[in-house]
Design a protein around this motif. Sequence first.
Motif, PDB file in Angstrom:
ATOM      1  N   THR A   1       0.857  -1.184   0.000  1.00  0.00           N
ATOM      2  CA  THR A   1       0.000   0.000   0.000  1.00  0.00           C
ATOM      3  C   THR A   1       0.897   1.240   0.000  1.00  0.00           C
ATOM      4  OG1 THR A   1      -0.072   0.051   2.422  1.00  0.00           O
ATOM      5  CG2 THR A   1      -1.845  -1.149   1.316  1.00  0.00           C
ATOM      6  N   LEU A   2       0.329   2.370  -0.387  1.00  0.00           N
ATOM      7  CA  LEU A   2       1.068   3.631  -0.293  1.00  0.00           C
ATOM      8  C   LEU A   2       1.078   4.095   1.154  1.00  0.00           C
ATOM      9  CD1 LEU A   2      -0.065   5.666  -3.424  1.00  0.00           C
ATOM     10  CD2 LEU A   2       2.160   4.630  -2.996  1.00  0.00           C
ATOM     11  N   THR A   3       2.231   4.532   1.621  1.00  0.00           N
ATOM     12  CA  THR A   3       2.346   4.976   3.002  1.00  0.00           C
ATOM     13  C   THR A   3       3.397   6.076   3.099  1.00  0.00           C
ATOM     14  OG1 THR A   3       2.625   4.234   5.283  1.00  0.00           O
ATOM     15  CG2 THR A   3       4.088   3.259   3.656  1.00  0.00           C
ATOM     16  N   PHE A   4       3.300   6.861   4.163  1.00  0.00           N
ATOM     17  CA  PHE A   4       4.319   7.869   4.425  1.00  0.00           C
ATOM     18  C   PHE A   4       5.490   7.194   5.119  1.00  0.00           C
ATOM     19  CE2 PHE A   4       0.580  10.563   3.983  1.00  0.00           C
ATOM     20  CZ  PHE A   4       1.076  11.530   3.118  1.00  0.00           C
ATOM     21  N   ALA A   5       6.696   7.353   4.558  1.00  0.00           N
ATOM     22  CA  ALA A   5       7.901   6.748   5.124  1.00  0.00           C
ATOM     23  C   ALA A   5       9.115   7.478   4.578  1.00  0.00           C
ATOM     24  CB  ALA A   5       7.980   5.266   4.778  1.00  0.00           C
ATOM     25  N   LEU A   6      10.237   7.252   5.231  1.00  0.00           N
ATOM     26  CA  LEU A   6      11.493   7.846   4.781  1.00  0.00           C
ATOM     27  C   LEU A   6      11.957   7.193   3.480  1.00  0.00           C
ATOM     28  CD1 LEU A   6      13.645   9.895   5.497  1.00  0.00           C
ATOM     29  CD2 LEU A   6      14.760   8.159   6.880  1.00  0.00           C
TER      30      LEU A   6
ATOM     31  N   LEU B   1       8.896   6.793   9.176  1.00  0.00           N
ATOM     32  CA  LEU B   1       9.278   8.130   9.640  1.00  0.00           C
ATOM     33  C   LEU B   1       9.592   8.159  11.137  1.00  0.00           C
ATOM     34  CD1 LEU B   1       6.708  10.265   7.612  1.00  0.00           C
ATOM     35  CD2 LEU B   1       9.163  10.044   7.206  1.00  0.00           C
ATOM     36  N   ASN B   2       9.061   7.186  11.906  1.00  0.00           N
ATOM     37  CA  ASN B   2       9.313   7.131  13.346  1.00  0.00           C
ATOM     38  C   ASN B   2      10.574   6.333  13.682  1.00  0.00           C
ATOM     39  OD1 ASN B   2       8.533   4.528  12.857  1.00  0.00           O
ATOM     40  ND2 ASN B   2       6.861   4.486  14.335  1.00  0.00           N
ATOM     41  N   HIS B   3      11.431   6.111  12.690  1.00  0.00           N
ATOM     42  CA  HIS B   3      12.706   5.384  12.814  1.00  0.00           C
ATOM     43  C   HIS B   3      12.525   3.890  13.038  1.00  0.00           C
ATOM     44  CE1 HIS B   3      14.921   9.091  12.601  1.00  0.00           C
ATOM     45  NE2 HIS B   3      14.139   9.598  13.524  1.00  0.00           N
ATOM     46  N   GLU B   4      11.330   3.349  12.849  1.00  0.00           N
ATOM     47  CA  GLU B   4      11.121   1.902  12.900  1.00  0.00           C
ATOM     48  C   GLU B   4      11.429   1.343  11.517  1.00  0.00           C
ATOM     49  OE1 GLU B   4       7.729  -1.361  14.136  1.00  0.00           O
ATOM     50  OE2 GLU B   4       7.084   0.591  13.430  1.00  0.00           O
TER      51      GLU B   4
ATOM     52  N   SER C   1      29.195 -33.412  -5.211  1.00  0.00           N
ATOM     53  CA  SER C   1      28.795 -34.690  -5.802  1.00  0.00           C
ATOM     54  C   SER C   1      27.772 -35.463  -4.962  1.00  0.00           C
ATOM     55  CB  SER C   1      30.026 -35.564  -6.088  1.00  0.00           C
ATOM     56  OG  SER C   1      30.576 -36.074  -4.889  1.00  0.00           O
ATOM     57  N   MET C   2      27.059 -34.789  -4.065  1.00  0.00           N
ATOM     58  CA  MET C   2      25.981 -35.448  -3.325  1.00  0.00           C
ATOM     59  C   MET C   2      24.731 -35.396  -4.193  1.00  0.00           C
ATOM     60  SD  MET C   2      26.693 -33.941   0.531  1.00  0.00           S
ATOM     61  CE  MET C   2      25.018 -33.520   0.687  1.00  0.00           C
ATOM     62  N   ASP C   3      23.751 -36.179  -3.811  1.00  0.00           N
ATOM     63  CA  ASP C   3      22.477 -36.102  -4.515  1.00  0.00           C
ATOM     64  C   ASP C   3      21.904 -34.709  -4.348  1.00  0.00           C
ATOM     65  OD1 ASP C   3      22.548 -38.728  -5.357  1.00  0.00           O
ATOM     66  OD2 ASP C   3      21.540 -39.471  -3.555  1.00  0.00           O
ATOM     67  N   LYS C   4      21.002 -34.348  -5.257  1.00  0.00           N
ATOM     68  CA  LYS C   4      20.405 -33.024  -5.187  1.00  0.00           C
ATOM     69  C   LYS C   4      19.534 -32.907  -3.943  1.00  0.00           C
ATOM     70  CE  LYS C   4      20.400 -31.335  -9.820  1.00  0.00           C
ATOM     71  NZ  LYS C   4      19.644 -30.714 -10.872  1.00  0.00           N
ATOM     72  N   THR C   5      19.579 -31.732  -3.352  1.00  0.00           N
ATOM     73  CA  THR C   5      18.747 -31.406  -2.204  1.00  0.00           C
ATOM     74  C   THR C   5      17.827 -30.275  -2.617  1.00  0.00           C
ATOM     75  OG1 THR C   5      20.543 -31.983  -0.709  1.00  0.00           O
ATOM     76  CG2 THR C   5      18.778 -30.607   0.188  1.00  0.00           C
ATOM     77  N   HIS C   6      16.545 -30.385  -2.281  1.00  0.00           N
ATOM     78  CA  HIS C   6      15.592 -29.342  -2.616  1.00  0.00           C
ATOM     79  C   HIS C   6      15.301 -28.518  -1.367  1.00  0.00           C
ATOM     80  CE1 HIS C   6      12.445 -27.237  -4.713  1.00  0.00           C
ATOM     81  NE2 HIS C   6      11.646 -27.463  -3.690  1.00  0.00           N
ATOM     82  N   TRP C   7      15.502 -27.215  -1.473  1.00  0.00           N
ATOM     83  CA  TRP C   7      15.216 -26.269  -0.391  1.00  0.00           C
ATOM     84  C   TRP C   7      13.921 -25.561  -0.745  1.00  0.00           C
ATOM     85  CZ3 TRP C   7      16.401 -24.279   4.260  1.00  0.00           C
ATOM     86  CH2 TRP C   7      16.090 -22.954   4.534  1.00  0.00           C
ATOM     87  N   GLU C   8      12.938 -25.636   0.143  1.00  0.00           N
ATOM     88  CA  GLU C   8      11.621 -25.031  -0.124  1.00  0.00           C
ATOM     89  C   GLU C   8      11.592 -23.530   0.056  1.00  0.00           C
ATOM     90  OE1 GLU C   8       8.780 -26.376  -1.242  1.00  0.00           O
ATOM     91  OE2 GLU C   8       9.744 -28.329  -1.467  1.00  0.00           O
ATOM     92  N   GLY C   9      12.626 -22.977   0.665  1.00  0.00           N
ATOM     93  CA  GLY C   9      12.663 -21.535   0.904  1.00  0.00           C
ATOM     94  C   GLY C   9      12.080 -21.197   2.278  1.00  0.00           C
ATOM     95  N   ILE C  10      12.156 -19.935   2.616  1.00  0.00           N
ATOM     96  CA  ILE C  10      11.659 -19.476   3.910  1.00  0.00           C
ATOM     97  C   ILE C  10      11.284 -17.992   3.777  1.00  0.00           C
ATOM     98  CG2 ILE C  10      13.943 -18.833   4.784  1.00  0.00           C
ATOM     99  CD1 ILE C  10      13.040 -19.932   7.527  1.00  0.00           C
ATOM    100  N   GLU C  11      10.307 -17.561   4.553  1.00  0.00           N
ATOM    101  CA  GLU C  11       9.873 -16.177   4.491  1.00  0.00           C
ATOM    102  C   GLU C  11       9.437 -15.739   5.884  1.00  0.00           C
ATOM    103  OE1 GLU C  11       6.367 -13.678   2.261  1.00  0.00           O
ATOM    104  OE2 GLU C  11       7.257 -15.391   1.234  1.00  0.00           O
ATOM    105  N   GLY C  12       9.740 -14.490   6.235  1.00  0.00           N
ATOM    106  CA  GLY C  12       9.341 -13.977   7.528  1.00  0.00           C
ATOM    107  C   GLY C  12       9.434 -12.470   7.585  1.00  0.00           C
ATOM    108  N   THR C  13       8.773 -11.873   8.577  1.00  0.00           N
ATOM    109  CA  THR C  13       8.759 -10.429   8.749  1.00  0.00           C
ATOM    110  C   THR C  13       9.215 -10.086  10.171  1.00  0.00           C
ATOM    111  OG1 THR C  13       6.907 -10.256   7.228  1.00  0.00           O
ATOM    112  CG2 THR C  13       7.299  -8.367   8.638  1.00  0.00           C
ATOM    113  N   VAL C  14      10.028  -9.034  10.291  1.00  0.00           N
ATOM    114  CA  VAL C  14      10.517  -8.586  11.600  1.00  0.00           C
ATOM    115  C   VAL C  14      10.610  -7.063  11.579  1.00  0.00           C
ATOM    116  CG1 VAL C  14      12.950  -8.741  10.954  1.00  0.00           C
ATOM    117  CG2 VAL C  14      12.311  -8.962  13.341  1.00  0.00           C
ATOM    118  N   SER C  15      10.442  -6.451  12.737  1.00  0.00           N
ATOM    119  CA  SER C  15      10.614  -4.997  12.814  1.00  0.00           C
ATOM    120  C   SER C  15      11.339  -4.635  14.089  1.00  0.00           C
ATOM    121  CB  SER C  15       9.260  -4.290  12.776  1.00  0.00           C
ATOM    122  OG  SER C  15       8.512  -4.586  13.925  1.00  0.00           O
ATOM    123  N   PHE C  16      12.067  -3.540  14.022  1.00  0.00           N
ATOM    124  CA  PHE C  16      12.737  -2.996  15.217  1.00  0.00           C
ATOM    125  C   PHE C  16      13.028  -1.543  15.016  1.00  0.00           C
ATOM    126  CE2 PHE C  16      16.049  -4.916  12.626  1.00  0.00           C
ATOM    127  CZ  PHE C  16      17.014  -3.944  12.568  1.00  0.00           C
TER     128      PHE C  16
END
Length: 184
Positions: A110-115, A150-153, A169-184
Amino acid sequence: MKKIITFVVIIAILVAFLPWITGYYFKQQYVDLIATYNAKHPGRITLVDYQTGWFSSNAKLIINPISAGDLSPQAQNNLSAATEFLKNTALTLDQHISHGPLVNDPISHTLTFALASIQTTLHLSEKAETLLFGATKPNGIGSISVLAALNHEWIYRVQLFPMDLSFMSMDKTHWEGIEGTVSF
């Protein structure tokens, strides 16, 4: 009537310059953040390039996960293949930075006010990608979307892409990926 036209022209000039002003201010904070981190961990993050534009900028960072100072003297003398690999593997971040004060929030879309809003593509070194993926290298191993409010978060969304790995030379390994959100 003349006062209204003058007022509108002044507001239009201010609105036109706001992205450049927030971009300049953000660049100062960005460079200071890297310098602060490097003061505690010398040489870890290198700002290779920063191209400032009117509405957006592009930056390129290189992050070194291990430096010789992290290794004990014995480990420096007896480098294993894995330690040597990590020592010589850098992470490259290609970033597109959209200047505020009005940006597209990359997390909520979405559109938001931010730095600023930052879109980052993560790349391994050429040597690491060749070792891990062989001839079929992906376009980056992941992405990071950041909203610098704008509040430095700072709100981060990290995504590591799915991949098929071929390693020593190992067999192929499939990585499903990962997703996450964090704020500070």
